[in-house]
Enzyme design. Structure first.
Site, mmCIF file in Angstrom:
data_model
loop_
_atom_site.group_PDB
_atom_site.id
_atom_site.type_symbol
_atom_site.label_atom_id
_atom_site.label_comp_id
_atom_site.label_asym_id
_atom_site.label_seq_id
_atom_site.Cartn_x
_atom_site.Cartn_y
_atom_site.Cartn_z
ATOM 1 N N VAL A 99 -22.323 70.661 -16.971
ATOM 2 C CA VAL A 99 -21.386 71.634 -17.550
ATOM 3 C C VAL A 99 -20.256 72.035 -16.610
ATOM 4 O O VAL A 99 -19.279 72.639 -17.052
ATOM 5 C CB VAL A 99 -22.113 72.918 -18.014
ATOM 6 C CG1 VAL A 99 -23.030 72.630 -19.176
ATOM 7 C CG2 VAL A 99 -22.850 73.575 -16.866
ATOM 8 N N TYR A 100 -20.367 71.732 -15.324
ATOM 9 C CA TYR A 100 -19.326 72.175 -14.402
ATOM 10 C C TYR A 100 -17.998 71.486 -14.726
ATOM 11 O O TYR A 100 -17.881 70.268 -14.659
ATOM 12 C CB TYR A 100 -19.717 71.885 -12.953
ATOM 13 C CG TYR A 100 -20.899 72.673 -12.437
ATOM 14 C CD1 TYR A 100 -21.367 73.803 -13.096
ATOM 15 C CD2 TYR A 100 -21.545 72.286 -11.270
ATOM 16 C CE1 TYR A 100 -22.442 74.525 -12.615
ATOM 17 C CE2 TYR A 100 -22.625 72.998 -10.776
ATOM 18 C CZ TYR A 100 -23.082 74.121 -11.447
ATOM 19 O OH TYR A 100 -24.158 74.830 -10.967
ATOM 20 N N SER A 101 -17.032 72.309 -15.087
ATOM 21 C CA SER A 101 -15.690 71.821 -15.446
ATOM 22 C C SER A 101 -15.765 70.688 -16.462
ATOM 23 O O SER A 101 -15.078 69.673 -16.342
ATOM 24 C CB SER A 101 -14.924 71.381 -14.191
ATOM 25 O OG SER A 101 -14.707 72.478 -13.331
#
Length: 322
Positions: free
Chosen positions: A60-62
């Site tokens: 989910v990071y960026s």
């Protein structure tokens, strides 16, 4: 750099893990303070040259771009067999049904997407980012076991849940002969020590390595209380984690750092590294000095008196970070 076994496994990890939420395309996802690829690569290289072999990111990071940037940098700067690469699954990656969570469908889809973005055949540590209350734990644990048996992950870990939930997952795996979690990535620092009640004793008893996230309390332990930064001004989640009275703890960090002649970050990280269950704090770095402080903290030994001064102002608070 020092290295330690991750929990009861034979896996050697550096005492500092580089947290890679900081790296990603800034307009993708909800982290306005992320660094783009050009700014990220020198920091990843600096960590490698300092002896860090452990890197943690998440799908989910960026919006997946953290995995892409980290994967390319590690391919360019390191040998894959020398790196311990971790990522996570649970958060929403697409709208509609089955775009998030820990169902068999989600896990089997997301591991393949993560491997593609990272540019690797396997991850060393595949972690569930949170507990999924809408999926039977048996379904999740069997799917994770199948990911390991397919050679797509070497180990599995968990993050941020109640101790009873973690114990239930571990018992489910053990009862069925499936792969058990070897690590717990949880919210733990001088400003938040509720994990000492149940989770840390459970991990110690079960031989689970602890990988604290937000070891510097979103930077609050490194600066004067009330200082506003570009990240803190847009970090709604981080703003919900700490109490106004915590300034007394920051004051204690400041005094000891002044007496030692070192930055506050080194003192706060050294305290975490003193905890027996902690394998490697997950440290984010947006400047070279952040990595320098993290590396230096490994060699900073606090006295019992200093540890007492750091811990004394703490007061119990509601559980947060789940």
């Amino acid at each position: 750099m020092e290295y330690v076994k991750l929990g009861s496994t034979g896996l050697d990890v550096s005492r500092i893990c580089l947290g890679c939420m900081t790296y990603g395309i800034p307009d993708r996802g909800n982290h306005e303070w992320t660094l783009d690829e050009e700014a990220s690569r020198p920091l990843i290289r600096q960590a490698l040259e300092a002896g860090v072999n452990f890197f943690d990111t998440a799908n989910v990071y960026s919006d997946g771009t953290s995995e892409e940037i980290v994967g390319r940098a590690l391919r360019d700067f390191a040998e894959r067999d020398d790196i311990v690469l971790a990522t996570k699954v649970h958060g929403r990656m697409r709208p509609g049904a089955n775009g998030a969570g820990l169902s068999r469908k989600a896990i089997m889809s997301e591991i393949d997407h993560s491997l593609r973005r990272l540019g690797t055949d396997y991850v060393d540590l595949y972690q569930i980012h949170r507990f999924d209350h809408e999926t039977p734990v048996e379904e999740t644990m069997e799917a994770l076991h199948d990911v390991v048996k397919a050679g797509k992950a070497r180990y599995i870990g968990a993050s941020s849940m109640y101790a009873w939930e973690f114990a239930k997952a571990q018992h489910t795996a053990e009862r069925n002969g499936w792969t058990r979690f070897v690590s717990m990535q949880n919210h733990y620092n001088l400003l938040y020590r509720e994990e000492e009640r149940e989770m840390l004793p459970l991990c110690a008893d079960q031989g689970v390595g602890v990988l604290p996230w937000s070891p510097l309390a979103r930077g609050r332990l490194t600066r004067d209380w009330g200082t506003v930064t570009g990240r803190s001004s847009t970090d709604a989640f981080g703003g919900s984690l700490y109490l106004e009275g915590d300034h007394a703890i920051v004051d204690a960090v400041t005094r000891i750092a002044g007496e030692r002649g070192v930055p506050r970050a080194q003192v706060a990280l050294a305290w975490l590294l003193h905890q027996d269950t902690v394998a490697a704090p997950i440290v984010g770095a947006s400047r070279p000095g952040h990595i320098e402080d993290a590396i230096a903290a490994v060699d900073l030994r606090l006295s019992e008196k200093e540890i007492g001064k750091l811990e004394q102002p703490y007061t119990p608070r509601a559980v947060s970070g789940h």
